[in-house]
Structure formats: C-alpha cells, structure tokens
Design an enzyme around this catalytic site. Structure first.
Site, mmCIF file in Angstrom:
data_model
loop_
_atom_site.group_PDB
_atom_site.id
_atom_site.type_symbol
_atom_site.label_atom_id
_atom_site.label_comp_id
_atom_site.label_asym_id
_atom_site.label_seq_id
_atom_site.Cartn_x
_atom_site.Cartn_y
_atom_site.Cartn_z
ATOM 1 N N HIS A 55 47.677 38.836 35.645
ATOM 2 C CA HIS A 55 46.220 38.248 35.080
ATOM 3 C C HIS A 55 45.265 39.235 34.897
ATOM 4 O O HIS A 55 45.601 40.601 35.033
ATOM 5 C CB HIS A 55 45.726 37.067 36.041
ATOM 6 C CG HIS A 55 45.313 37.701 37.322
ATOM 7 N ND1 HIS A 55 46.277 38.227 38.315
ATOM 8 C CD2 HIS A 55 44.126 37.730 38.283
ATOM 9 C CE1 HIS A 55 45.344 38.581 39.413
ATOM 10 N NE2 HIS A 55 44.282 38.188 39.335
ATOM 11 N N HIS A 57 42.098 40.146 35.838
ATOM 12 C CA HIS A 57 41.468 40.983 36.644
ATOM 13 C C HIS A 57 41.506 42.447 36.663
ATOM 14 O O HIS A 57 42.774 42.927 36.516
ATOM 15 C CB HIS A 57 41.362 40.143 38.266
ATOM 16 C CG HIS A 57 40.540 38.934 38.170
ATOM 17 N ND1 HIS A 57 41.060 37.843 39.257
ATOM 18 C CD2 HIS A 57 39.826 38.415 37.449
ATOM 19 C CE1 HIS A 57 40.339 36.796 38.998
ATOM 20 N NE2 HIS A 57 39.586 37.060 37.967
ATOM 21 N N ASP A 59 41.219 44.552 38.883
ATOM 22 C CA ASP A 59 42.255 45.054 39.998
ATOM 23 C C ASP A 59 43.636 45.040 39.565
ATOM 24 O O ASP A 59 44.507 45.065 40.690
ATOM 25 C CB ASP A 59 41.652 44.547 41.466
ATOM 26 C CG ASP A 59 41.931 43.100 41.748
ATOM 27 O OD1 ASP A 59 41.393 42.486 40.933
ATOM 28 O OD2 ASP A 59 42.490 42.672 42.816
ATOM 29 N N HIS A 60 44.112 44.388 38.568
ATOM 30 C CA HIS A 60 45.415 44.093 38.014
ATOM 31 C C HIS A 60 45.627 44.720 36.947
ATOM 32 O O HIS A 60 46.972 45.018 36.485
ATOM 33 C CB HIS A 60 45.574 42.694 38.176
ATOM 34 C CG HIS A 60 45.443 42.033 39.477
ATOM 35 N ND1 HIS A 60 46.584 41.649 40.268
ATOM 36 C CD2 HIS A 60 44.260 41.742 40.145
ATOM 37 C CE1 HIS A 60 45.969 41.133 41.409
ATOM 38 N NE2 HIS A 60 44.692 41.158 41.139
ATOM 39 N N HIS A 113 43.750 30.408 39.760
ATOM 40 C CA HIS A 113 43.243 31.429 40.304
ATOM 41 C C HIS A 113 42.490 31.918 38.807
ATOM 42 O O HIS A 113 41.038 32.262 38.883
ATOM 43 C CB HIS A 113 43.918 32.536 40.623
ATOM 44 C CG HIS A 113 43.322 34.100 41.083
ATOM 45 N ND1 HIS A 113 42.478 34.029 41.984
ATOM 46 C CD2 HIS A 113 43.461 34.983 40.490
ATOM 47 C CE1 HIS A 113 41.845 35.411 41.777
ATOM 48 N NE2 HIS A 113 42.546 36.152 41.141
ATOM 49 N N ASP A 132 47.897 37.066 42.242
ATOM 50 C CA ASP A 132 46.954 36.403 43.326
ATOM 51 C C ASP A 132 47.055 35.042 43.146
ATOM 52 O O ASP A 132 46.148 34.073 43.296
ATOM 53 C CB ASP A 132 45.449 36.617 42.491
ATOM 54 C CG ASP A 132 45.056 38.138 42.972
ATOM 55 O OD1 ASP A 132 45.844 39.070 43.429
ATOM 56 O OD2 ASP A 132 44.046 38.566 42.422
ATOM 57 N N HIS A 170 47.823 41.475 47.373
ATOM 58 C CA HIS A 170 46.754 41.850 48.162
ATOM 59 C C HIS A 170 47.303 41.745 49.519
ATOM 60 O O HIS A 170 48.308 41.004 49.858
ATOM 61 C CB HIS A 170 45.525 40.967 48.199
ATOM 62 C CG HIS A 170 44.791 41.001 46.929
ATOM 63 N ND1 HIS A 170 43.767 42.232 46.947
ATOM 64 C CD2 HIS A 170 44.778 40.487 45.834
ATOM 65 C CE1 HIS A 170 43.365 42.127 45.563
ATOM 66 N NE2 HIS A 170 43.855 41.132 44.866
HETATM 67 FE FE FE Z 1 43.264 40.695 42.873
HETATM 68 ZN ZN ZN Z 2 42.586 38.313 40.710
#
Ligand code: FE
Ligand code: ZN
Length: 254
Positions: A55, A57, A59-60, A113, A132, A170
């Site tokens: 996805h 975001h 942090d991905h 999410h 996530d 995570h």
């Molecule tokens: Fe994340």
């Molecule tokens: Zn995320």
C-alpha cells in the site's frame, strides 16, 4: 521456495527480502528505507530485481525510487492505488498472480487500512506478505475503509493454510497482546501466547512471523465468532461485522 530475510527499520517496521535461489531473483517487500536494504542485499550477496508494495504509506514505499534508480528493479503494486505508488511498473489486483523466479504469489485486494491495499501469498513458500492488514494479534487501523471492508479482507486469509507464515509490516505484537487479553480473557492459547511474546520482547527478539493458525486461535480481529469475545463486548449473538467493528473501536481507544 523463497528464502525470506527480515530487516527491522525505523521504530517498528519490518522490511523483507524474498529470494528465489533457482532464478536468483530477489524482491524487497515494502521498503520503508534504503540503507538497511542495501546492507542486507550486500550481506546476502543478492541482487535486487523487484519491489513488492502492499500500500501507499510512506513507511512502505519510501525507498521505492532510490532502489529503482540504483538497481533498475521492477516495482509491483496495487492496481487500485497505482497513482500513489512511486515508480510503479506492474499493477496487480484481486485474483492476479505474480511470479518471482519459480515462486508464484496470489494477490488479494484487502481494502480497509487504505482503499488500495493488497496482500501477496506465496503458497509454495507458506508466506503471506500482508502489509498493514493483519498483524500478529492485531489488524491495521481503518484509515480509508469501513469495518465491512476490513472484515471481508481478513476473511480472505481464513481460506489459506494454517501453517502460512504471516509476514506483517510492524512489530506491534506486545501492545496488541495487551489489548487482546482484555477482550478475550479466558482464551488459554492467547494467555500462553502473550507470555511467550512478553518474554521474547524482553530479550529484544522479533515476534514476527507468526502463523495463520496462531492468529485464528488468538487474534481477536480474526475471531468475532468467539463467544468469550462477544460476551466481553456485550454483543452475544451479534453479526460478525458488528463484533469486529466494536473490537476495532475498542482497540483505537485502548
Ligand atoms: Fe505501516
Ligand atoms: Zn500503513
């Protein structure tokens, strides 16, 4: 069979290298950062050929463009969210397959999410990269989706083999366990698992991957049919989406 290598980055993210020895192809799943990815590739002696994103975001996908520039790798990501995946080359969605060397992933749309979240299941390697969506003892927050959508997404994993390893993005497990025990206090498998998690984290060890069988047995977000859970929530006999939604709401406020 893929060889999978876990790379902890940022405060609690896991990035994964997935290496197909037969072909030499190597994917990085959800590269939040790049330094640690380059270091792991060089440690292993692997050449990056693919990025698999779940996805949009940061942090991905934060490492996408730097890694592509350096290695000319192919970026695979969700068709439903292609506009938000930096450098995307190949768009995939529900029911598609994507092949890395001799290993084939089945793709699931798992909105909730985010609206364009996907998961990759490499059945031959018993590996689920779920970003996530599903966490060890938890699930992702509903930023862009409804409880209905998220429950539908998680339900897709119910059809996969119990031995499937859950490579989530995570290390949230200990906090998730602290919540889970409040809503299913009489689940002995959960009590045992929480003790194991607390001990592992005290030693700084990773609790990921878990298996789907463990999640089916102990993750309250996979268990809205649990009478113990329904009783705690005051929702005995309610429909599964209602129970799931209330569980998610309580976790948001925990
Ligand atoms: Fe994340
Ligand atoms: Zn995320």
């Amino acid at each position: 069979m893929l060889e999978i290598h876990q790379i902890p980055v940022l405060s609690d993210n896991y990035v994964y290298l997935a290496h197909d020895a037969a072909s030499g192809q190597t994917a990085v799943v959800d590269p939040a950062t790049t330094d640690e990815v380059f270091a792991a590739l060089s440690d292993k002696g692997w050449n990056l050929t693919h990025i698999l994103n779940t996805h949009h975001h940061m942090d991905h996908v934060g490492g996408n463009l730097v890694l592509k520039e350096a290695t000319n790798c192919t970026i695979v990501g969700p068709r439903a969210d292609a506009g938000r995946i930096p450098g995307i080359d190949i768009e995939v969605g529900d029911g598609d397959t994507y092949t890395l060397g001799s290993s084939t992933a089945k793709v699931f749309d798992v909105a909730g999410h985010t609206r364009g979240h996907i998961a990759y299941w490499f059945g031959d390697s018993d590996a689920l990269f779920c970003g996530d969506t599903l966490f060890a003892l938890g699930c992702g927050r509903l930023f862009e989706g409804t409880p209905d959508q998220m429950w539908d997404s998680l339900s897709k994993f119910k059809n996969l083999p119990g031995e499937t390893k859950v490579y989530c993005a995570h290390e949230y497990t200990q906090a998730n366990a602290a919540f889970a025990i409040t809503v299913e206090p009489n689940n002995q498998a959960l009590i045992d698992r929480k003790a194991w998690i607390d001990a592992a984290r005290a030693e700084g060890k990773s609790t990921v991957p878990s298996t789907l069988a463990e999640e089916f047995a102990t993750n309250p977000f996979m268990r809205p049919d649990s009478i113990d859970l329904q009783r705690t929530l005051g929702l005995e006999g309610a429909d599964l989406v209602t129970v799931f939604a209330e569980t998610r709401k309580r976790k948001d406020n925990f």
